[in-house]
Scaffold this motif. Structure first.
Motif, PDB file in Angstrom:
ATOM      1  N   ALA A  36       1.078  -1.240   0.063  1.00 52.35           N
ATOM      2  CA  ALA A  36      -0.060   0.016  -0.068  1.00 52.35           C
ATOM      3  C   ALA A  36       0.822   1.360  -0.051  1.00 52.35           C
ATOM      4  N   MET A  37       2.125   0.941   0.576  1.00 55.01           N
ATOM      5  CA  MET A  37       2.955   2.375   0.682  1.00 55.01           C
ATOM      6  C   MET A  37       3.518   2.565  -0.652  1.00 55.01           C
ATOM      7  N   TYR A  38       4.015   1.514  -1.578  1.00 54.07           N
ATOM      8  CA  TYR A  38       4.323   1.667  -2.749  1.00 54.07           C
ATOM      9  C   TYR A  38       3.381   2.243  -3.720  1.00 54.07           C
ATOM     10  N   ARG A  39       2.330   1.659  -3.578  1.00 48.56           N
ATOM     11  CA  ARG A  39       1.022   2.085  -4.295  1.00 48.56           C
ATOM     12  C   ARG A  39       0.760   3.494  -4.075  1.00 48.56           C
ATOM     13  N   ALA A  40       0.681   4.154  -2.705  1.00 49.97           N
ATOM     14  CA  ALA A  40       0.437   5.467  -2.615  1.00 49.97           C
ATOM     15  C   ALA A  40       1.658   6.501  -3.104  1.00 49.97           C
ATOM     16  N   VAL A  41       2.767   6.000  -3.063  1.00 52.26           N
ATOM     17  CA  VAL A  41       3.721   6.852  -3.747  1.00 52.26           C
ATOM     18  C   VAL A  41       3.516   7.059  -5.322  1.00 52.26           C
ATOM     19  N   THR A  42       2.854   5.924  -5.880  1.00 55.45           N
ATOM     20  CA  THR A  42       2.542   5.776  -7.158  1.00 55.45           C
ATOM     21  C   THR A  42       1.517   6.751  -7.544  1.00 55.45           C
ATOM     22  N   LEU A  43       0.280   6.757  -6.577  1.00 58.29           N
ATOM     23  CA  LEU A  43      -0.795   7.600  -6.946  1.00 58.29           C
ATOM     24  C   LEU A  43      -0.085   9.044  -6.713  1.00 58.29           C
ATOM     25  N   PHE A  44       0.495   9.307  -5.981  1.00 53.45           N
ATOM     26  CA  PHE A  44       1.198  10.724  -5.684  1.00 53.45           C
ATOM     27  C   PHE A  44       2.015  11.136  -7.058  1.00 53.45           C
ATOM     28  N   ALA A  45       2.768   9.987  -7.714  1.00 52.02           N
ATOM     29  CA  ALA A  45       3.285  10.308  -9.048  1.00 52.02           C
ATOM     30  C   ALA A  45       2.375  10.618 -10.138  1.00 52.02           C
ATOM     31  N   LEU A  46       1.348   9.776 -10.064  1.00 53.32           N
ATOM     32  CA  LEU A  46       0.267  10.002 -11.140  1.00 53.32           C
ATOM     33  C   LEU A  46      -0.367  11.255 -10.902  1.00 53.32           C
ATOM     34  N   ARG A  47      -0.651  11.659  -9.885  1.00 51.87           N
ATOM     35  CA  ARG A  47      -1.254  12.967  -9.645  1.00 51.87           C
ATOM     36  C   ARG A  47      -0.554  14.026 -10.004  1.00 51.87           C
ATOM     37  N   GLU A  48       0.783  13.939  -9.585  1.00 54.81           N
ATOM     38  CA  GLU A  48       1.803  15.013  -9.943  1.00 54.81           C
ATOM     39  C   GLU A  48       2.381  14.952 -11.354  1.00 54.81           C
ATOM     40  N   LYS A  49       1.601  14.248 -12.297  1.00 57.79           N
ATOM     41  CA  LYS A  49       2.021  13.902 -13.477  1.00 57.79           C
ATOM     42  C   LYS A  49       3.585  13.680 -13.801  1.00 57.79           C
ATOM     43  N   LEU A  50       4.140  12.772 -12.898  1.00 54.48           N
ATOM     44  CA  LEU A  50       5.340  12.555 -12.940  1.00 54.48           C
ATOM     45  C   LEU A  50       5.596  11.162 -14.188  1.00 54.48           C
ATOM     46  N   SER A 105       5.298  -0.753 -10.295  1.00 58.73           N
ATOM     47  CA  SER A 105       6.667  -1.325 -10.406  1.00 58.73           C
ATOM     48  C   SER A 105       7.837  -0.383 -10.783  1.00 58.73           C
ATOM     49  N   VAL A 106       7.456   0.582 -11.394  1.00 55.77           N
ATOM     50  CA  VAL A 106       8.429   1.570 -12.109  1.00 55.77           C
ATOM     51  C   VAL A 106       8.781   2.475 -10.613  1.00 55.77           C
ATOM     52  N   ILE A 107       7.840   2.643  -9.804  1.00 57.61           N
ATOM     53  CA  ILE A 107       8.238   3.458  -8.610  1.00 57.61           C
ATOM     54  C   ILE A 107       8.913   2.442  -7.660  1.00 57.61           C
ATOM     55  N   ALA A 108       8.541   1.293  -7.432  1.00 53.99           N
ATOM     56  CA  ALA A 108       9.008   0.308  -6.423  1.00 53.99           C
ATOM     57  C   ALA A 108      10.506   0.006  -6.681  1.00 53.99           C
ATOM     58  N   LYS A 109      10.853   0.323  -8.074  1.00 54.17           N
ATOM     59  CA  LYS A 109      12.239  -0.225  -8.385  1.00 54.17           C
ATOM     60  C   LYS A 109      13.211   0.984  -8.094  1.00 54.17           C
ATOM     61  N   MET A 110      12.627   2.278  -7.776  1.00 53.06           N
ATOM     62  CA  MET A 110      13.550   3.268  -7.496  1.00 53.06           C
ATOM     63  C   MET A 110      14.373   3.398  -6.043  1.00 53.06           C
ATOM     64  N   PRO A 111      15.672   3.374  -6.107  1.00 53.63           N
ATOM     65  CA  PRO A 111      16.280   3.179  -4.923  1.00 53.63           C
ATOM     66  C   PRO A 111      15.734   3.958  -3.712  1.00 53.63           C
TER      67      PRO A 111
END
Ligand code: DC
Length: 230
Positions: A36-50, A105-111
């Motif tokens: 859920a934590m990796y998913r929440a960061v992904t949601l953030f990235a999508l919202r910020e258009k990253l 997955s692209v978010i979860a791959k970032m160190p």
């Protein structure tokens, strides 16, 4: 009674969270869903258009934006579980969308993302009395967890489960698309350089393709009880 740490790792849609929640409830432990934590960061990235239309991530911008990501879990008495909040807003529903699954997955791959989340997970886990599920819990986050499980199931069983879950929530994604997403995530999660999905040497493997939730629960609870009684 001692309060131990329980690590549950495994493939996408292998039923980790259902069992982790069940164990946590029975033991009166804290349940932490690290996916859920990796998913929440992904949601953030999508919202910020990253994340681009083609799925590519603007890594420098993500790195910079990470300090603006604040994650917490809040207990919801209605659902009886802890739900994830992104910058104080409950996003438990939004993070389960197919859109988030497609890009996580692209978010979860970032160190840098992993470093930040692993640190937070260790802090939550170090006190004991936790059931934590994810991909690297037994290997990286809580290598000293007293009980470790590694859950797996056939791609057919996992695809059916995830598809049924989406249908229950009113989404009509074709089964083939769900299966393709799971296979792609398995591939990226298992082959990434930083903390890939791996079975800890001392993990108890549970292949639940043909096991009911009750059968799995009974088996896992017996394993935990053995450690508690030792
Ligand atoms: O468990 P889940 O399907 O909700 O996890 C979503 C994604 O997060 C998954 O594709 C891999 C990633 N993940 C991870 O890399 N490490 C974890 N500890 C948990 C999840």
């Amino acid at each position: 009674m001692k309060r131990i740490s329980i690590a549950i790792d495994g493939l996408s849609a292998s039923g980790k969270s259902t069992l982790a929640q069940g164990l946590a409830k029975a033991l009166n432990y804290l349940y932490i869903d690290t996916g859920a934590m990796y998913r929440a960061v992904t949601l953030f990235a999508l919202r910020e258009k990253l994340i681009d239309h083609d799925g590519s991530l603007d890594e420098p911008a993500m790195r910079e934006a990470l300090s603006r990501v604040y994650l917490t879990f809040r207990f919801n008495p209605g659902s009886g579980r802890s739900e994830i909040c992104l910058n104080s807003r409950n996003v438990e529903k939004e993070i389960r969308s197919h859109e988030v699954s497609r890009h996580v997955s692209v978010i979860a791959k970032m160190p840098e993302v992993r470093d930040k989340l692993v640190l937070a997970q260790r802090r939550m886990g170090e006190v004991g009395g936790v059931v934590m599920d994810g991909r690297d819990i037994g290997t990286v986050v809580l290598p000293d967890a007293e009980v470790k499980f590694y859950m797996t199931a056939s791609i057919e069983a996992r695809g059916q489960r995830r598809h049924a879950e989406l249908v229950r929530r009113g989404r009509t994604v074709p089964l083939e698309e769900v299966v393709a997403n799971l296979q792609e995530r398995d591939r990226i999660d298992s082959t990434r350089e930083h903390s890939p999905l791996m079975q800890a040497e001392d993990a108890i493997v549970i292949d639940n393709s043909d096991l009911s939730i009750e059968q799995q629960f009974d088996h896992m609870m017996a394993c935990v009880q053995q450690v508690l009684d030792a």
